[in-house]
Design a protein around this motif. Structure first.
Motif, mmCIF file in Angstrom:
data_model
loop_
_atom_site.group_PDB
_atom_site.id
_atom_site.type_symbol
_atom_site.label_atom_id
_atom_site.label_comp_id
_atom_site.label_asym_id
_atom_site.label_seq_id
_atom_site.Cartn_x
_atom_site.Cartn_y
_atom_site.Cartn_z
ATOM 1 N N LEU A 83 0.868 -1.183 0.000
ATOM 2 C CA LEU A 83 0.000 0.000 0.000
ATOM 3 C C LEU A 83 0.898 1.224 0.000
ATOM 4 O O LEU A 83 1.785 1.347 0.840
ATOM 5 C CB LEU A 83 -0.904 0.031 1.240
ATOM 6 N N LYS A 84 0.658 2.098 -0.961
ATOM 7 C CA LYS A 84 1.423 3.333 -1.055
ATOM 8 C C LYS A 84 0.441 4.502 -1.047
ATOM 9 O O LYS A 84 -0.521 4.506 -1.816
ATOM 10 C CB LYS A 84 2.228 3.334 -2.365
ATOM 11 N N PHE A 85 0.683 5.468 -0.183
ATOM 12 C CA PHE A 85 -0.171 6.654 -0.197
ATOM 13 C C PHE A 85 -0.034 7.329 -1.553
ATOM 14 O O PHE A 85 1.072 7.612 -2.003
ATOM 15 C CB PHE A 85 0.199 7.627 0.914
ATOM 16 N N ASN A 86 -1.156 7.556 -2.211
ATOM 17 C CA ASN A 86 -1.124 8.172 -3.535
ATOM 18 C C ASN A 86 -1.050 9.687 -3.378
ATOM 19 O O ASN A 86 -1.957 10.295 -2.804
ATOM 20 C CB ASN A 86 -2.366 7.765 -4.333
ATOM 21 N N PRO A 87 0.022 10.320 -3.899
ATOM 22 C CA PRO A 87 0.163 11.768 -3.746
ATOM 23 C C PRO A 87 -0.917 12.558 -4.481
ATOM 24 O O PRO A 87 -1.071 13.756 -4.255
ATOM 25 C CB PRO A 87 1.549 12.065 -4.334
ATOM 26 N N ASN A 88 -1.686 11.882 -5.349
ATOM 27 C CA ASN A 88 -2.748 12.541 -6.111
ATOM 28 C C ASN A 88 -4.116 12.402 -5.451
ATOM 29 O O ASN A 88 -5.116 12.825 -6.006
ATOM 30 C CB ASN A 88 -2.798 11.951 -7.524
ATOM 31 N N PHE A 89 -4.145 11.793 -4.261
ATOM 32 C CA PHE A 89 -5.398 11.600 -3.522
ATOM 33 C C PHE A 89 -5.937 12.948 -3.057
ATOM 34 O O PHE A 89 -5.159 13.784 -2.628
ATOM 35 C CB PHE A 89 -5.118 10.693 -2.318
ATOM 36 N N PRO A 90 -7.247 13.204 -3.131
ATOM 37 C CA PRO A 90 -8.290 12.324 -3.644
ATOM 38 C C PRO A 90 -8.376 12.348 -5.178
ATOM 39 O O PRO A 90 -8.081 13.379 -5.797
ATOM 40 C CB PRO A 90 -9.566 12.890 -3.017
ATOM 41 N N ILE A 91 -8.788 11.242 -5.740
ATOM 42 C CA ILE A 91 -8.907 11.095 -7.187
ATOM 43 C C ILE A 91 -10.383 11.150 -7.564
ATOM 44 O O ILE A 91 -11.214 10.502 -6.914
ATOM 45 C CB ILE A 91 -8.274 9.767 -7.643
ATOM 46 N N ASN A 92 -10.695 11.923 -8.593
ATOM 47 C CA ASN A 92 -12.063 11.952 -9.113
ATOM 48 C C ASN A 92 -12.276 10.657 -9.898
ATOM 49 O O ASN A 92 -11.662 10.453 -10.938
ATOM 50 C CB ASN A 92 -12.258 13.173 -10.023
ATOM 51 N N THR A 93 -13.141 9.783 -9.397
ATOM 52 C CA THR A 93 -13.268 8.447 -9.975
ATOM 53 C C THR A 93 -14.467 8.277 -10.914
ATOM 54 O O THR A 93 -14.776 7.151 -11.306
ATOM 55 C CB THR A 93 -13.354 7.388 -8.857
ATOM 56 N N GLY A 133 0.988 4.295 -7.019
ATOM 57 C CA GLY A 133 0.816 5.729 -6.778
ATOM 58 C C GLY A 133 0.631 6.551 -8.044
ATOM 59 O O GLY A 133 0.987 7.728 -8.088
ATOM 60 N N ARG A 134 0.045 5.947 -9.078
ATOM 61 C CA ARG A 134 -0.127 6.630 -10.361
ATOM 62 C C ARG A 134 -1.280 7.634 -10.287
ATOM 63 O O ARG A 134 -2.239 7.449 -9.548
ATOM 64 C CB ARG A 134 -0.419 5.619 -11.487
ATOM 65 N N ASN A 135 -1.194 8.674 -11.109
ATOM 66 C CA ASN A 135 -2.221 9.717 -11.137
ATOM 67 C C ASN A 135 -3.302 9.339 -12.143
ATOM 68 O O ASN A 135 -3.209 9.665 -13.332
ATOM 69 C CB ASN A 135 -1.606 11.070 -11.507
ATOM 70 N N LEU A 136 -4.350 8.669 -11.680
ATOM 71 C CA LEU A 136 -5.422 8.268 -12.579
ATOM 72 C C LEU A 136 -6.484 9.352 -12.739
ATOM 73 O O LEU A 136 -7.555 9.098 -13.283
ATOM 74 C CB LEU A 136 -6.030 6.932 -12.141
ATOM 75 N N ASP A 137 -6.160 10.574 -12.314
ATOM 76 C CA ASP A 137 -6.940 11.755 -12.705
ATOM 77 C C ASP A 137 -6.499 12.217 -14.096
ATOM 78 O O ASP A 137 -7.191 12.996 -14.735
ATOM 79 C CB ASP A 137 -6.713 12.917 -11.721
ATOM 80 N N ASP A 138 -5.336 11.756 -14.525
ATOM 81 C CA ASP A 138 -4.745 12.181 -15.798
ATOM 82 C C ASP A 138 -5.079 11.162 -16.889
ATOM 83 O O ASP A 138 -4.652 10.006 -16.797
ATOM 84 C CB ASP A 138 -3.226 12.296 -15.626
ATOM 85 N N PRO A 139 -5.842 11.559 -17.924
ATOM 86 C CA PRO A 139 -6.247 10.619 -18.976
ATOM 87 C C PRO A 139 -5.073 9.918 -19.668
ATOM 88 O O PRO A 139 -5.175 8.736 -20.007
ATOM 89 C CB PRO A 139 -7.021 11.497 -19.967
ATOM 90 N N ALA A 140 -3.956 10.614 -19.847
ATOM 91 C CA ALA A 140 -2.795 10.001 -20.501
ATOM 92 C C ALA A 140 -2.217 8.879 -19.634
ATOM 93 O O ALA A 140 -1.819 7.823 -20.143
ATOM 94 C CB ALA A 140 -1.730 11.051 -20.798
#
Length: 196
Positions: A78-88, A121-128
């Motif tokens: 488990l890694k804290f995601n620096p992009n949290f919170p993510i719009n899902t 910890g990937r930024n899944l707010d980013d479409p790319a």
């Protein structure tokens, strides 16, 4: 007839990720069925007046320490995601679409997304970034994006979310065994007891 666990989940919740890592083992242990029900946590919060614990700084800091303790107990990364919170919204539409249109690939799909968010910890707010993660895991980003625009898929996610609220769900993860609600990954021992 074996019992079932109805698992209401949103990818953007770290507690949900931890529950996701444990529920298949619990269900296998008790020979019960795990039913995945995608919801939109933002919609749940809006309908119930609830909010993420992370919105309260002291509680948020504690929550991530506690989740880390559980990850060590469960022996899962488990890694804290620096992009949290993510719009899902788009992610959960994609999840609903995969469940509806390609059920044979559903578990592989949610697995790669949970790992991207809560292990890598990937930024899944980013479409790319989403497109890269999907491609790396053998999914066609264009096909997945098309699912998110499918009216039946949108309706399925909305209906799941509305039904969850009607059943008393106020956050994620939420699990039902015999219409008993269990909230939080720290209630999995009660889920196990209810199944047994």
């Amino acid at each position: 007839m074996s019992k079932t666990v109805e698992f209401y989940f949103d990818l953007g919740s770290p507690a949900t990720y931890l529950a996701y890592t444990q529920l298949p083992k619990i269900c296998a242990q008790i020979d019960s069925q795990l039913i995945y029900i995608p919801i939109l946590l933002g919609g749940i919060f809006k309908a119930t007046g609830n909010a993420s614990p992370a919105t309260i700084p002291a509680k948020g800091a504690y929550m991530f320490q506690d989740l880390d303790r559980y990850a060590r107990r469960y022996d899962v990364p488990l890694k804290f995601n620096p992009n949290f919170p993510i719009n899902t919204l788009m992610l959960m539409r994609a999840v609903s679409g995969m469940q509806l249109r390609h059920p044979e690939r559903f578990l592989t799909f949610i697995d790669c997304l949970f790992k991207a968010i809560w292990v890598e910890g990937r930024n899944l707010d980013d479409p790319a970034t989403v497109a890269t993660v999907l491609t790396q895991n053998g999914f066609d980003p264009t096909e997945v994006l098309a699912l998110t625009a499918d009216e039946d898929v949108k309706a399925a996610l909305k209906n799941n979310t509305e039904k969850a609220v009607q059943r008393g769900v106020f956050g994620a993860p939420s699990m039902f065994v015999d219409n008993q609600l269990f909230f939080g990954q720290d209630r999995l021992d009660f889920v196990l007891e209810a199944l047994a």
